[in-house]
Design an enzyme around this catalytic site. Structure first.
Site, mmCIF file in Angstrom:
data_model
loop_
_atom_site.group_PDB
_atom_site.id
_atom_site.type_symbol
_atom_site.label_atom_id
_atom_site.label_comp_id
_atom_site.label_asym_id
_atom_site.label_seq_id
_atom_site.Cartn_x
_atom_site.Cartn_y
_atom_site.Cartn_z
ATOM 1 N N SER B 115 95.146 -6.852 -51.649
ATOM 2 C CA SER B 115 93.888 -7.364 -51.123
ATOM 3 C C SER B 115 93.615 -6.957 -49.673
ATOM 4 O O SER B 115 92.513 -7.132 -49.180
ATOM 5 C CB SER B 115 93.846 -8.883 -51.252
ATOM 6 O OG SER B 115 94.741 -9.456 -50.338
ATOM 7 N N LYS B 116 94.616 -6.402 -48.963
ATOM 8 C CA LYS B 116 94.369 -6.030 -47.567
ATOM 9 C C LYS B 116 93.898 -4.580 -47.430
ATOM 10 O O LYS B 116 93.843 -4.017 -46.348
ATOM 11 C CB LYS B 116 95.650 -6.231 -46.732
ATOM 12 C CG LYS B 116 96.043 -7.698 -46.571
ATOM 13 C CD LYS B 116 95.348 -8.362 -45.396
ATOM 14 C CE LYS B 116 95.433 -9.862 -45.446
ATOM 15 N NZ LYS B 116 96.504 -10.472 -44.681
ATOM 16 N N ASN B 117 93.580 -3.964 -48.558
ATOM 17 C CA ASN B 117 93.241 -2.547 -48.553
ATOM 18 C C ASN B 117 91.733 -2.346 -48.357
ATOM 19 O O ASN B 117 90.915 -2.907 -49.090
ATOM 20 C CB ASN B 117 93.703 -1.987 -49.904
ATOM 21 C CG ASN B 117 93.368 -0.540 -50.054
ATOM 22 O OD1 ASN B 117 92.211 -0.163 -50.022
ATOM 23 N ND2 ASN B 117 94.381 0.270 -50.195
#
Lengths: 312, 335
Positions: B115-117
């Site tokens: 999800s941090k991409n």
């Protein structure tokens, strides 16, 4: 707290070359251009850029360039301004700016929208990170006249928050990384008078926690990368004396792997090239002995910046 | 028409190498050219390397086919950060006229682990933009789900702000902020979203209309947890450029007094200092409260209350001593 294990860090950066099959290498493939910039800039700050083969690095960088002028993160990858800035910075480190067709690169980097913001690529993602990247890149290429600086500045100011900080788009939460991008872009365009320096300076110096490290937002953990984002911003707005430099220096040095080299996000975590660069660059901003000074806005060694602008 | 979303799940059970799949027998894979002596060379796992070799082949041939689409799904499954793969996937989605609702599901599955991409969020926005208001509820639910795991997720907040502004859905947003602040009153992202809602929601009438109720809400929050940088900053933000109404609002000085009467507090002291610097005249109760907080070993005899506050802050916040000394130096001199 010990000292900076310069030789170990140089060895670590060079050894990334020989490592096989580890997680970091696999996830790094697509952003190898950024990795090259981090590793090589850290080497240069430590006075060891001559440990790499210039021709090999430069020919690899050039093989990542597309006909459009933009650079990909690796050979055969699509161009993006994230990688284009890193490529231009790496070429600047090696004094190979003459290899760049500045007008071509400008066409790719200067994708300015009507509201003054910048897009990273043809798909149109907008973020103040791209404002910084475009402005930094065009400034290095002496092509700032190709965009509307006035509009670019206006857009960045529209991302300013009540706490004096900046977010990724208007209304986005203040974040130290975005603040670096906005303050850096404003510094490079001579617009720092539009920053509320005392208010932002206070918010930034509030980022220092008891351990001496800096965090990126309130109530978040400290991380070595903010030694760059927060510190460079404080320097650009001339408020760096509001934090404890001694404690921050100690925090960064505590994040070293003294045996194998490299620097991590927090003490005792695993090291990587990204945090090694930010640790070394942070120490350079703190005037740590033996390191070359780094320019807080261009994120390049000061002698490289001087070469770009004064030895033309 | 293949959506590219189901294959990944199936292949997780028993993955067959591409070279052993009949539908790929006509493609010659193209290996990565890392140059003679790379600076940051990469050694890939065998499966990942093979997928990328086939990807390069279809990418170079610009093959717009369902199998190319499912190949991008496999490549993203191995490495969600590869910009080129996402880029090609969008071209394929357009060429093959894929139902983009399926694509939202695909993104959701990939985002579960990454999800941090940046790429994922950019792609998600591209899809939602194409779907338009239809995607509103899905997007609000999706970000809510991510925020339920990490309530300070920068990408999720950024996406949510975009959804509200582009597709709407403001109705429950202030309640959502309150809900998150109830879970964690120190969540600066939720405070930021609250500010975003009261200043930008077309349903609430703007900052001035909301000020009275928001000041009450914030003072309650400060009262419950006085050591909260976010709530103090939010309170100041409610007055924006109206410095005079802020400095003269008795609710602001009262909360400072209330907090300081119980215990020394960093933010109450600094707020009080700001108030005085902007013309607020402290009453006797405030003077007494500050007097009581004076540290016995203060070496200087401060001539006024603002100087005393600076001296206290210099002592209780040694890491920022230079800031407080600077603040003191800016105070007008008392004869």
């Amino acid at each position: 707290m010990g000292e900076l294990a310069t030789d170990k860090h140089v060895k670590y950066i060079l050894s990334v070359e020989k490592r096989k099959d580890d997680f970091e290498s696999v996830v790094m493939e697509h952003l190898r251009m950024n990795g090259a910039y981090w590793g090589l800039t850290a080497l240069d700050l430590m006075g060891k850029l001559d440990a790499v083969d210039v021709d090999e690095v430069v020919s690899w960088v050039m093989s990542c360039q597309h006909d459009s002028g933009g650079f990909g993160g690796n050979v055969g990858h699509d161009p993006h301004i994230l990688y284009t800035l890193s490529a231009v910075q790496v070429l600047a480190l090696f004094d190979k700016m003459d290899l760049i067709d500045s007008d071509k690169v400008t066409n790719i980097v200067g994708l300015q929208n009507e509201d003054g913001s910048f897009s990273g690529d043809m798909w149109g993602e907008v973020d103040t990170r791209f404002s910084y990247i475009a402005i930094c890149c065009l400034s290095i290429l002496h092509r700032l006249d190709r965009i509307s600086v006035e509009k670019a500045v206006k857009y960045i100011i529209s991302c300013k928050n009540m706490d004096g900080g900046f977010g990724c788009t208007p209304g986005g939460e203040s974040h130290s990384g975005q603040i670096f991008c906005c303050v850096g872009a404003l510094a490079l365009t001579g617009s720092l008078d539009l920053v509320d320096k005392d208010l932002l300076g206070w918010w930034l110096c509030e980022r220092q926690v008891k351990s001496g490290g800096l965090n990126g937002r309130p109530e978040k953990l400290p991380d070595v990368c903010y030694s760059w984002w927060v510190l460079s911003s404080l320097i650009m707005i001339d408020r760096v004396h509001w934090i404890s430099k001694e404690k921050l220096t100690k925090f960064i040095l505590d994040c070293q792997d003294k045996e194998k080299g490299g620097i991590s996000d927090r003490p005792d975590d695993a090291v990587d090239v990204f945090h090694t660069y930010f640790g070394v660059a942070g120490l350079s901003l703190l005037e740590y002995p033996g390191l070359k000074p780094i320019d807080p806005a261009y994120a390049l060694p000061v002698d490289v910046v001087n070469r770009i602008f004064f030895k033309k | 028409m293949a959506s590219g979303s189901s294959e990944v799940v199936e292949q997780e059970q028993e993955r067959v190498m591409l070279r052993d799949r009949p539908e790929w027998s006509d493609v010659t894979p193209v290996p990565q050219d890392d140059g003679p002596c790379p600076v940051v060379p990469i050694k890939y796992s065998e499966e990942f390397a093979e997928v990328m070799d086939y990807f390069r082949a279809v990418f170079l041939a610009d093959e717009r086919s369902p199998r190319a689409l499912s190949l991008t799904a496999e490549a993203i499954h191995f490495n969600a950060g590869n910009y080129t793969v996402w880029h090609f996937r969008r071209l394929l989605l357009e060429s093959l006229k894929i139902d983009l609702h399926d694509e939202l599901e695909f993104v959701q599955r990939i985002a579960a682990d990454n999800s941090k991409n940046y790429q994922i969020w950019h792609h998600r926005r591209w899809v939602a933009e194409k779907l338009g208001p239809d995607a509103r509820n899905a997007e609000l639910q999706f970000t809510k789900k991510v925020l339920s795991v990490d309530a300070k997720h920068y990408h999720a907040w950024s996406h949510r702000q975009w959804v509200l502004q582009a597709l709407g859905g403001w109705e429950d947003e202030l309640d959502y902020c309150s809900e998150l602040l109830e879970q964690d009153i120190f969540n600066n992202s939720a405070w930021n979203q609250r500010h975003f809602v009261i200043t930008k929601s077309p349903l609430l009438g703007g900052l001035e209309a909301m000020r009275e109720s928001e000041v009450l809400y914030t003072i309650k929050a400060i009262n419950a947890y006085p050591e909260n940088e976010s709530s103090w900053r939010y309170l100041r933000g409610l007055y924006k450029d109206e410095t005079t109404s802020w400095a003269n609002d008795p609710q602001v000085s009262s909360i400072c007094l209330k907090i300081l009467s119980a215990k020394s507090n960093y933010f109450a002291l600094s707020t009080l200092l700001d108030l005085i610097c902007h013309g607020y005249q402290p009453n006797q109760d405030i003077r007494d409260a500050i007097e009581a907080l004076k540290i016995p070993d203060l070496d200087t005899q401060d001539l006024d209350i603002a100087r005393t506050i600076c001296s206290i802050l210099e002592k209780v916040d040694p890491i920022r001593v230079n800031y407080w000394t600077w603040r003191k130096s800016r105070l007008p001199h008392v004869a």
